[in-house]
Design a protein around this motif. Structure first.
Motif, PDB file in Angstrom:
ATOM      1  N   LYS A 180       0.693  -1.178   0.122  1.00  0.00           N
ATOM      2  CA  LYS A 180      -0.065   0.015  -0.044  1.00  0.00           C
ATOM      3  C   LYS A 180       0.881   1.334   0.107  1.00  0.00           C
ATOM      4  CE  LYS A 180      -3.934  -2.093   2.460  1.00  0.00           C
ATOM      5  NZ  LYS A 180      -5.057  -1.932   1.358  1.00  0.00           N
ATOM      6  N   ARG A 191      -2.766   3.888  -2.780  1.00  0.00           N
ATOM      7  CA  ARG A 191      -2.987   2.570  -4.052  1.00  0.00           C
ATOM      8  C   ARG A 191      -2.607   1.606  -3.282  1.00  0.00           C
ATOM      9  NH1 ARG A 191      -3.148   2.919  -9.327  1.00  0.00           N
ATOM     10  NH2 ARG A 191      -2.143   5.263  -9.037  1.00  0.00           N
ATOM     11  N   THR A 192      -3.567   0.237  -3.657  1.00  0.00           N
ATOM     12  CA  THR A 192      -3.077  -0.759  -3.325  1.00  0.00           C
ATOM     13  C   THR A 192      -2.775  -1.818  -4.294  1.00  0.00           C
ATOM     14  OG1 THR A 192      -4.566  -0.633  -1.240  1.00  0.00           O
ATOM     15  CG2 THR A 192      -4.100  -3.085  -1.951  1.00  0.00           C
ATOM     16  N   ILE A 193      -1.853  -2.701  -4.035  1.00  0.00           N
ATOM     17  CA  ILE A 193      -1.295  -3.374  -5.281  1.00  0.00           C
ATOM     18  C   ILE A 193      -1.113  -4.968  -4.733  1.00  0.00           C
ATOM     19  CG2 ILE A 193       0.947  -3.874  -6.662  1.00  0.00           C
ATOM     20  CD1 ILE A 193       1.793  -0.952  -6.365  1.00  0.00           C
ATOM     21  N   TRP A 223       7.628  -2.604  -9.636  1.00  0.00           N
ATOM     22  CA  TRP A 223       6.053  -2.069  -9.688  1.00  0.00           C
ATOM     23  C   TRP A 223       6.259  -0.734 -10.113  1.00  0.00           C
ATOM     24  CZ3 TRP A 223       2.533  -6.199  -8.881  1.00  0.00           C
ATOM     25  CH2 TRP A 223       2.683  -7.014  -8.069  1.00  0.00           C
ATOM     26  N   GLU A 225       5.186   2.728  -9.264  1.00  0.00           N
ATOM     27  CA  GLU A 225       4.222   3.409  -8.350  1.00  0.00           C
ATOM     28  C   GLU A 225       3.228   4.201  -8.707  1.00  0.00           C
ATOM     29  OE1 GLU A 225       6.933   7.036  -7.057  1.00  0.00           O
ATOM     30  OE2 GLU A 225       7.734   5.018  -6.659  1.00  0.00           O
ATOM     31  N   GLY A 228       0.526   1.049 -10.691  1.00  0.00           N
ATOM     32  CA  GLY A 228       0.576  -0.136  -9.772  1.00  0.00           C
ATOM     33  C   GLY A 228       0.763  -1.410 -10.741  1.00  0.00           C
TER      34      GLY A 228
END
Length: 460
Positions: A180, A191-193, A223, A225, A228
Protein backbone atom coordinates in the motif's frame (compact mmCIF):
# COMPACT_ATOMS: atom_id res chain seq x y z
CA UNK A 1 -40.54 9.83 -41.95
CA UNK A 2 -40.68 9.90 -38.18
CA UNK A 3 -38.85 6.54 -37.82
CA UNK A 4 -36.11 7.59 -40.24
CA UNK A 5 -35.65 10.88 -38.42
CA UNK A 6 -35.38 9.11 -35.07
CA UNK A 7 -32.90 6.62 -36.49
CA UNK A 8 -30.78 9.41 -37.93
CA UNK A 9 -30.89 11.32 -34.67
CA UNK A 10 -29.98 8.19 -32.70
CA UNK A 11 -27.01 7.52 -34.99
CA UNK A 12 -25.88 11.11 -34.56
CA UNK A 13 -26.12 10.81 -30.78
CA UNK A 14 -24.04 7.63 -30.86
CA UNK A 15 -21.37 9.39 -32.92
CA UNK A 16 -21.40 12.35 -30.55
CA UNK A 17 -21.13 9.99 -27.57
CA UNK A 18 -18.17 8.21 -29.18
CA UNK A 19 -16.40 11.51 -29.83
CA UNK A 20 -17.14 12.61 -26.26
CA UNK A 21 -15.63 9.41 -24.84
CA UNK A 22 -12.50 9.91 -26.93
CA UNK A 23 -12.18 13.46 -25.64
CA UNK A 24 -12.65 12.28 -22.05
CA UNK A 25 -9.90 9.67 -22.45
CA UNK A 26 -7.59 12.26 -23.99
CA UNK A 27 -8.26 14.65 -21.12
CA UNK A 28 -7.64 11.88 -18.58
CA UNK A 29 -4.30 11.08 -20.24
CA UNK A 30 -3.37 14.76 -20.13
CA UNK A 31 -4.29 14.99 -16.45
CA UNK A 32 -2.23 11.89 -15.63
CA UNK A 33 0.73 13.26 -17.57
CA UNK A 34 0.52 16.58 -15.73
CA UNK A 35 0.32 14.77 -12.41
CA UNK A 36 3.42 12.77 -13.29
CA UNK A 37 5.29 15.94 -14.23
CA UNK A 38 4.23 17.58 -10.97
CA UNK A 39 5.29 14.50 -9.04
CA UNK A 40 8.69 14.41 -10.75
CA UNK A 41 9.29 18.10 -10.06
CA UNK A 42 8.27 17.76 -6.42
CA UNK A 43 10.20 14.60 -5.59
CA UNK A 44 13.03 14.51 -8.13
CA UNK A 45 16.53 14.21 -6.75
CA UNK A 46 18.60 17.37 -6.69
CA UNK A 47 21.43 17.54 -9.22
CA UNK A 48 23.81 18.79 -6.53
CA UNK A 49 23.23 15.76 -4.33
CA UNK A 50 26.56 14.92 -2.67
CA UNK A 51 28.37 11.82 -3.77
CA UNK A 52 28.33 8.86 -1.36
CA UNK A 53 31.24 8.61 1.04
CA UNK A 54 34.07 6.23 0.29
CA UNK A 55 33.63 3.12 2.39
CA UNK A 56 36.29 1.34 4.42
CA UNK A 57 36.21 -2.12 5.92
CA UNK A 58 35.23 -2.01 9.61
CA UNK A 59 37.40 -4.37 11.63
CA UNK A 60 37.13 -3.29 15.27
CA UNK A 61 34.32 -3.47 17.82
CA UNK A 62 33.50 0.12 18.78
CA UNK A 63 30.37 -0.37 20.92
CA UNK A 64 28.29 -3.25 22.28
CA UNK A 65 24.76 -2.54 23.51
CA UNK A 66 21.48 -4.29 24.26
CA UNK A 67 19.49 -2.78 21.41
CA UNK A 68 16.09 -4.06 22.60
CA UNK A 69 14.70 -6.04 25.49
CA UNK A 70 13.91 -9.09 23.34
CA UNK A 71 14.64 -10.20 19.80
CA UNK A 72 15.70 -7.58 17.24
CA UNK A 73 14.13 -7.46 13.77
CA UNK A 74 15.58 -4.37 12.09
CA UNK A 75 18.30 -1.74 12.44
CA UNK A 76 19.04 1.38 10.40
CA UNK A 77 21.16 4.56 10.43
CA UNK A 78 19.79 8.03 9.72
CA UNK A 79 21.04 9.68 6.50
CA UNK A 80 23.53 11.75 8.52
CA UNK A 81 24.85 8.69 10.36
CA UNK A 82 24.65 10.28 13.83
CA UNK A 83 21.65 8.21 14.99
CA UNK A 84 20.63 4.61 14.40
CA UNK A 85 17.42 2.88 15.39
CA UNK A 86 16.57 -0.69 16.32
CA UNK A 87 13.17 -2.40 16.33
CA UNK A 88 12.20 -5.66 17.97
CA UNK A 89 9.75 -7.92 19.73
CA UNK A 90 9.51 -5.62 22.76
CA UNK A 91 7.10 -3.42 20.71
CA UNK A 92 9.52 -0.51 20.87
CA UNK A 93 11.76 1.44 18.54
CA UNK A 94 14.93 2.53 20.27
CA UNK A 95 17.02 5.35 18.85
CA UNK A 96 20.72 5.59 19.68
CA UNK A 97 23.12 8.49 19.24
CA UNK A 98 26.48 7.37 17.85
CA UNK A 99 29.27 9.97 17.90
CA UNK A 100 33.04 9.67 18.28
CA UNK A 101 32.87 5.97 18.98
CA UNK A 102 30.37 6.36 21.84
CA UNK A 103 26.74 5.23 21.89
CA UNK A 104 23.99 6.70 24.08
CA UNK A 105 20.23 6.23 24.14
CA UNK A 106 18.46 9.04 22.27
CA UNK A 107 14.80 8.13 22.76
CA UNK A 108 12.34 5.24 22.88
CA UNK A 109 9.29 5.25 20.62
CA UNK A 110 6.21 3.41 21.87
CA UNK A 111 2.68 2.85 20.59
CA UNK A 112 2.84 -0.49 18.78
CA UNK A 113 0.65 -3.34 20.02
CA UNK A 114 2.87 -6.12 18.68
CA UNK A 115 6.43 -6.72 17.51
CA UNK A 116 8.03 -4.02 15.36
CA UNK A 117 9.27 -5.63 12.14
CA UNK A 118 11.02 -2.75 10.34
CA UNK A 119 12.32 0.79 10.87
CA UNK A 120 13.15 3.61 8.47
CA UNK A 121 14.05 7.33 8.52
CA UNK A 122 12.98 9.98 6.01
CA UNK A 123 15.73 11.76 4.02
CA UNK A 124 15.37 15.00 6.02
CA UNK A 125 15.56 13.18 9.37
CA UNK A 126 12.27 14.59 10.62
CA UNK A 127 10.27 11.36 10.96
CA UNK A 128 10.68 7.73 11.99
CA UNK A 129 8.70 4.90 10.39
CA UNK A 130 7.90 1.62 12.09
CA UNK A 131 6.09 -1.43 10.68
CA UNK A 132 4.37 -3.74 13.13
CA UNK A 133 2.83 -7.18 13.42
CA UNK A 134 -0.42 -5.55 14.62
CA UNK A 135 -1.38 -5.03 10.92
CA UNK A 136 -0.41 -1.34 10.98
CA UNK A 137 2.40 1.12 10.39
CA UNK A 138 3.21 4.21 12.47
CA UNK A 139 5.10 7.47 11.96
CA UNK A 140 6.78 9.40 14.79
CA UNK A 141 8.46 12.80 14.71
CA UNK A 142 12.16 12.49 15.41
CA UNK A 143 12.63 15.68 17.42
CA UNK A 144 9.99 15.15 20.12
CA UNK A 145 9.43 11.36 19.70
CA UNK A 146 5.66 11.83 19.43
CA UNK A 147 3.39 9.52 17.49
CA UNK A 148 2.27 11.41 14.40
CA UNK A 149 -0.03 9.00 12.57
CA UNK A 150 -1.19 5.38 12.63
CA UNK A 151 -1.73 3.83 9.19
CA UNK A 152 -4.15 0.88 9.28
CA UNK A 153 -5.64 -1.16 6.46
CA UNK A 154 -3.68 -4.40 6.11
CA UNK A 155 -5.30 -7.67 7.15
CA UNK A 156 -2.06 -9.33 8.31
CA UNK A 157 1.27 -8.25 9.78
CA UNK A 158 3.28 -5.57 8.00
CA UNK A 159 6.65 -7.06 7.02
CA UNK A 160 8.42 -3.96 5.71
CA UNK A 161 7.90 -0.21 5.30
CA UNK A 162 9.86 2.58 3.61
CA UNK A 163 9.60 6.33 3.12
CA UNK A 164 9.23 7.36 -0.52
CA UNK A 165 11.69 10.27 -0.76
CA UNK A 166 9.80 12.39 1.78
CA UNK A 167 8.07 12.11 5.13
CA UNK A 168 4.64 12.45 3.47
CA UNK A 169 4.67 9.26 1.38
CA UNK A 170 5.08 5.74 2.73
CA UNK A 171 4.96 2.27 1.18
CA UNK A 172 4.18 -0.83 3.25
CA UNK A 173 4.41 -4.53 2.40
CA UNK A 174 2.33 -7.10 4.27
CA UNK A 175 1.87 -10.84 4.64
CA UNK A 176 -1.62 -10.36 3.16
CA UNK A 177 0.12 -10.17 -0.26
CA UNK A 178 -0.52 -6.46 -0.73
CA UNK A 179 1.60 -3.34 -0.76
CA UNK A 180 0.00 0.00 0.00
CA UNK A 181 1.12 3.53 -0.83
CA UNK A 182 0.07 6.01 1.87
CA UNK A 183 -0.40 9.75 2.09
CA UNK A 184 0.81 10.51 5.61
CA UNK A 185 -0.60 14.05 5.77
CA UNK A 186 -4.10 12.87 4.90
CA UNK A 187 -3.69 9.51 6.68
CA UNK A 188 -5.15 7.59 3.75
CA UNK A 189 -4.14 4.85 1.35
CA UNK A 190 -3.52 6.12 -2.18
CA UNK A 191 -3.01 2.78 -3.90
CA UNK A 192 -3.14 -0.93 -3.13
CA UNK A 193 -1.16 -3.43 -5.20
CA UNK A 194 -1.75 -7.17 -4.95
CA UNK A 195 0.78 -9.90 -5.71
CA UNK A 196 0.68 -13.66 -6.15
CA UNK A 197 3.13 -14.37 -3.33
CA UNK A 198 3.85 -13.19 0.21
CA UNK A 199 6.07 -10.12 0.47
CA UNK A 200 9.37 -10.40 2.34
CA UNK A 201 10.74 -6.88 1.82
CA UNK A 202 10.31 -3.72 -0.26
CA UNK A 203 12.69 -0.99 -1.46
CA UNK A 204 12.01 2.26 -3.30
CA UNK A 205 13.70 3.15 -6.59
CA UNK A 206 12.97 6.85 -7.26
CA UNK A 207 15.12 7.01 -10.39
CA UNK A 208 12.52 5.00 -12.32
CA UNK A 209 9.53 5.71 -10.03
CA UNK A 210 9.30 2.06 -9.10
CA UNK A 211 8.93 -0.23 -6.11
CA UNK A 212 10.99 -3.42 -5.91
CA UNK A 213 9.65 -6.26 -3.77
CA UNK A 214 11.10 -9.59 -2.70
CA UNK A 215 8.80 -12.60 -2.34
CA UNK A 216 8.51 -16.00 -0.75
CA UNK A 217 8.23 -17.61 -4.21
CA UNK A 218 11.87 -16.65 -5.01
CA UNK A 219 10.86 -13.81 -7.34
CA UNK A 220 11.87 -10.18 -7.27
CA UNK A 221 9.11 -8.00 -8.73
CA UNK A 222 9.23 -4.43 -10.03
CA UNK A 223 6.10 -2.24 -9.78
CA UNK A 224 5.28 1.12 -11.33
CA UNK A 225 4.35 3.23 -8.31
CA UNK A 226 2.04 5.46 -10.39
CA UNK A 227 -0.03 2.83 -12.17
CA UNK A 228 0.56 -0.12 -9.85
CA UNK A 229 1.41 -2.39 -12.78
CA UNK A 230 4.00 -5.14 -12.57
CA UNK A 231 6.75 -4.12 -15.02
CA UNK A 232 9.27 -6.87 -14.32
CA UNK A 233 9.85 -10.20 -12.59
CA UNK A 234 13.23 -11.81 -11.88
CA UNK A 235 13.71 -15.33 -10.54
CA UNK A 236 16.41 -15.77 -7.89
CA UNK A 237 18.00 -18.94 -6.55
CA UNK A 238 16.00 -19.11 -3.31
CA UNK A 239 13.38 -17.52 -1.08
CA UNK A 240 14.21 -13.87 -0.51
CA UNK A 241 14.86 -12.92 3.13
CA UNK A 242 15.69 -9.22 2.75
CA UNK A 243 16.79 -6.52 0.33
CA UNK A 244 18.65 -3.24 0.04
CA UNK A 245 19.14 -0.77 -2.81
CA UNK A 246 22.35 1.01 -3.81
CA UNK A 247 22.81 4.74 -3.29
CA UNK A 248 22.53 5.38 -7.05
CA UNK A 249 19.28 3.32 -7.23
CA UNK A 250 20.57 1.12 -10.05
CA UNK A 251 21.15 -2.20 -8.27
CA UNK A 252 19.25 -4.22 -5.68
CA UNK A 253 20.87 -6.57 -3.17
CA UNK A 254 18.87 -9.66 -2.17
CA UNK A 255 19.66 -12.27 0.47
CA UNK A 256 18.19 -15.72 -0.15
CA UNK A 257 17.58 -18.90 1.80
CA UNK A 258 19.91 -20.58 -0.68
CA UNK A 259 22.78 -19.03 1.33
CA UNK A 260 23.63 -16.52 -1.38
CA UNK A 261 23.57 -12.77 -1.90
CA UNK A 262 22.42 -11.81 -5.39
CA UNK A 263 22.84 -8.39 -6.98
CA UNK A 264 20.25 -7.40 -9.59
CA UNK A 265 20.86 -4.61 -12.11
CA UNK A 266 17.56 -2.77 -12.58
CA UNK A 267 18.71 -1.38 -15.93
CA UNK A 268 19.04 -4.89 -17.38
CA UNK A 269 16.52 -6.67 -15.12
CA UNK A 270 18.89 -9.54 -14.47
CA UNK A 271 21.20 -10.94 -11.80
CA UNK A 272 24.75 -9.67 -12.33
CA UNK A 273 26.49 -11.17 -9.27
CA UNK A 274 25.94 -14.12 -6.96
CA UNK A 275 28.04 -13.98 -3.78
CA UNK A 276 28.81 -17.01 -1.62
CA UNK A 277 31.23 -17.90 1.16
CA UNK A 278 32.26 -21.00 3.07
CA UNK A 279 30.35 -21.08 6.34
CA UNK A 280 27.78 -18.46 5.35
CA UNK A 281 24.21 -19.59 5.97
CA UNK A 282 21.02 -17.59 6.37
CA UNK A 283 19.49 -18.86 9.56
CA UNK A 284 16.04 -17.25 9.35
CA UNK A 285 13.35 -16.30 6.85
CA UNK A 286 14.04 -12.62 7.60
CA UNK A 287 17.72 -11.64 7.20
CA UNK A 288 18.35 -8.11 5.97
CA UNK A 289 21.61 -7.39 4.06
CA UNK A 290 23.00 -3.96 3.18
CA UNK A 291 25.12 -2.07 0.65
CA UNK A 292 28.00 0.17 1.67
CA UNK A 293 27.45 3.87 0.81
CA UNK A 294 29.60 3.64 -2.33
CA UNK A 295 28.28 0.14 -3.20
CA UNK A 296 31.83 -1.28 -3.18
CA UNK A 297 30.90 -3.73 -0.40
CA UNK A 298 27.87 -5.70 0.75
CA UNK A 299 27.28 -7.19 4.19
CA UNK A 300 24.95 -9.81 5.66
CA UNK A 301 24.64 -11.71 8.91
CA UNK A 302 25.19 -15.44 9.12
CA UNK A 303 23.74 -18.32 11.11
CA UNK A 304 27.07 -18.74 12.95
CA UNK A 305 27.05 -15.19 14.35
CA UNK A 306 29.47 -13.78 11.78
CA UNK A 307 29.00 -10.60 9.77
CA UNK A 308 30.18 -11.43 6.25
CA UNK A 309 31.43 -8.63 3.98
CA UNK A 310 32.04 -9.11 0.25
CA UNK A 311 33.61 -6.84 -2.33
CA UNK A 312 31.30 -6.11 -5.26
CA UNK A 313 34.33 -5.26 -7.38
CA UNK A 314 36.10 -8.61 -7.06
CA UNK A 315 33.18 -10.73 -5.84
CA UNK A 316 35.34 -12.19 -3.06
CA UNK A 317 34.73 -12.36 0.67
CA UNK A 318 36.81 -9.59 2.25
CA UNK A 319 36.31 -10.24 5.96
CA UNK A 320 34.07 -12.00 8.46
CA UNK A 321 33.52 -10.03 11.68
CA UNK A 322 33.07 -12.28 14.69
CA UNK A 323 31.88 -11.19 18.11
CA UNK A 324 28.19 -12.13 18.09
CA UNK A 325 27.02 -15.23 19.92
CA UNK A 326 23.74 -15.75 18.04
CA UNK A 327 22.25 -15.50 14.56
CA UNK A 328 22.82 -12.05 13.02
CA UNK A 329 19.50 -10.96 11.52
CA UNK A 330 20.18 -7.44 10.24
CA UNK A 331 22.94 -4.94 9.57
CA UNK A 332 23.24 -1.46 8.12
CA UNK A 333 26.20 0.62 6.94
CA UNK A 334 26.73 4.13 8.28
CA UNK A 335 26.29 6.63 5.40
CA UNK A 336 29.64 8.12 6.47
CA UNK A 337 31.24 4.88 5.34
CA UNK A 338 33.36 4.33 8.46
CA UNK A 339 31.16 2.06 10.59
CA UNK A 340 28.60 -0.73 10.43
CA UNK A 341 25.93 -1.76 12.94
CA UNK A 342 24.75 -5.36 13.22
CA UNK A 343 22.13 -6.96 15.46
CA UNK A 344 21.82 -10.55 16.53
CA UNK A 345 18.58 -12.33 17.26
CA UNK A 346 18.91 -12.01 21.04
CA UNK A 347 18.94 -8.21 21.55
CA UNK A 348 22.68 -7.50 21.29
CA UNK A 349 23.90 -4.92 18.76
CA UNK A 350 27.51 -4.20 17.80
CA UNK A 351 28.87 -1.13 16.06
CA UNK A 352 31.94 -2.05 14.02
CA UNK A 353 34.36 0.74 13.17
CA UNK A 354 37.49 1.32 11.15
CA UNK A 355 39.03 3.02 14.20
CA UNK A 356 40.31 1.50 17.40
CA UNK A 357 37.99 2.01 20.41
CA UNK A 358 38.83 5.11 22.42
CA UNK A 359 39.20 3.08 25.60
CA UNK A 360 41.65 0.61 24.07
CA UNK A 361 45.05 2.13 23.49
CA UNK A 362 47.65 0.61 21.29
CA UNK A 363 50.51 -0.88 23.30
CA UNK A 364 53.41 1.51 23.33
CA UNK A 365 56.48 0.30 21.54
CA UNK A 366 59.56 0.48 23.70
CA UNK A 367 62.44 2.28 22.13
CA UNK A 368 65.50 0.21 21.60
CA UNK A 369 68.12 1.00 24.19
CA UNK A 370 71.77 0.96 23.30
CA UNK A 371 74.15 -1.27 25.21
CA UNK A 372 76.85 1.42 25.01
CA UNK A 373 76.07 4.75 26.67
CA UNK A 374 78.07 7.46 24.91
CA UNK A 375 76.27 10.40 26.52
CA UNK A 376 78.85 10.57 29.32
CA UNK A 377 81.53 11.33 26.71
CA UNK A 378 79.76 14.38 25.28
CA UNK A 379 82.24 17.27 24.81
CA UNK A 380 85.12 14.89 25.52
CA UNK A 381 87.80 13.56 23.20
CA UNK A 382 87.19 10.06 21.91
CA UNK A 383 88.96 7.71 19.55
CA UNK A 384 86.94 5.90 16.91
CA UNK A 385 87.98 2.95 14.77
CA UNK A 386 86.01 2.23 11.60
CA UNK A 387 85.57 -0.92 9.56
CA UNK A 388 88.30 -1.02 6.95
CA UNK A 389 91.03 0.24 9.30
CA UNK A 390 90.51 4.02 9.44
CA UNK A 391 90.89 5.72 12.85
CA UNK A 392 90.17 9.24 14.06
CA UNK A 393 90.22 11.35 17.22
CA UNK A 394 87.83 14.20 18.00
CA UNK A 395 85.39 15.82 20.43
CA UNK A 396 82.02 14.04 20.68
CA UNK A 397 79.17 16.54 20.12
CA UNK A 398 76.18 14.23 19.77
CA UNK A 399 75.04 10.62 19.41
CA UNK A 400 71.96 8.38 19.26
CA UNK A 401 71.04 4.81 20.17
CA UNK A 402 72.39 3.48 16.87
CA UNK A 403 75.89 4.89 17.56
CA UNK A 404 75.56 7.56 14.91
CA UNK A 405 77.94 10.27 16.15
CA UNK A 406 78.87 13.87 15.42
CA UNK A 407 82.56 14.59 16.11
CA UNK A 408 84.18 18.02 15.98
CA UNK A 409 87.87 18.99 15.66
CA UNK A 410 88.49 15.61 14.10
CA UNK A 411 91.97 14.34 13.32
CA UNK A 412 92.39 11.25 11.15
CA UNK A 413 95.43 8.97 11.36
CA UNK A 414 96.70 8.12 7.89
CA UNK A 415 97.39 4.53 6.96
CA UNK A 416 100.44 2.98 5.34
CA UNK A 417 99.85 2.76 1.57
CA UNK A 418 101.51 -0.66 1.52
CA UNK A 419 99.59 -2.00 4.55
CA UNK A 420 96.08 -0.49 5.07
CA UNK A 421 95.86 -2.00 8.56
CA UNK A 422 98.98 -0.19 9.85
CA UNK A 423 98.78 3.45 10.92
CA UNK A 424 101.55 5.96 10.37
CA UNK A 425 102.46 9.08 12.35
CA UNK A 426 100.99 11.29 9.63
CA UNK A 427 97.56 12.91 10.29
CA UNK A 428 95.08 15.23 8.61
CA UNK A 429 92.46 17.59 10.02
CA UNK A 430 88.80 16.91 9.10
CA UNK A 431 86.98 19.40 11.38
CA UNK A 432 83.26 18.39 11.85
CA UNK A 433 82.50 14.76 10.95
CA UNK A 434 79.34 12.63 11.01
CA UNK A 435 80.06 8.96 11.75
CA UNK A 436 77.50 6.34 10.75
CA UNK A 437 76.88 3.70 13.41
CA UNK A 438 77.12 0.57 11.18
CA UNK A 439 80.68 1.48 10.17
CA UNK A 440 81.94 1.98 13.75
CA UNK A 441 83.95 -0.91 15.23
CA UNK A 442 85.51 0.68 18.32
CA UNK A 443 84.81 3.74 20.49
CA UNK A 444 86.98 4.65 23.47
CA UNK A 445 88.09 7.78 25.36
CA UNK A 446 91.21 9.37 23.90
CA UNK A 447 92.64 10.16 27.34
CA UNK A 448 93.81 7.16 29.30
CA UNK A 449 93.95 4.82 26.32
CA UNK A 450 97.08 2.78 25.70
CA UNK A 451 97.77 0.33 22.94
CA UNK A 452 98.99 -3.09 24.09
CA UNK A 453 100.10 -6.15 22.14
CA UNK A 454 97.43 -8.68 21.25
CA UNK A 455 97.54 -11.25 24.06
CA UNK A 456 95.92 -13.90 21.88
CA UNK A 457 98.68 -13.87 19.28
CA UNK A 458 101.50 -16.28 20.12
CA UNK A 459 104.82 -14.44 20.39
CA UNK A 460 107.51 -15.67 18.05
Amino acid sequence: MTAKALETKNRQLEDDNLQLMKRIKALQSTVERLKNIEYDVQYSDCSDKPLPCKSALPRNVAVKIDANENEVNSVRFTPSGHIFGSAGFDRKLRLWTYLNGKCEIHSTLVGCNAAVTAIDFDPNETAVLGASSDFSCRVWTLNDSRLRVNLTGHSERVISAKFMRSANRVVTASSDRTIKIWDVDKCCCRRTIMAASTFQDVVVCPSISALVTGHFDQHLRIWDERSGENTGKILLSGRITGMDISSDFTTVLSCTRNNTLEIVDLRMNQVTQCLKADGFQTGLDIVRPCFSPDSDYVAAGGHDGGVYIWSTVSGNLEICLRDHTNIVVCCHWNPNGNSLVSCERIKKAIVWSTRMPTGDKQPEKHKKESIIDLNKYIDKRIRVKFSGGREAVGILKGCDNLQNMVIDCTTEFLRDPDDPHRLTEDTRELALVVCRGPSVELVCPADGMESIPNPFVQQE
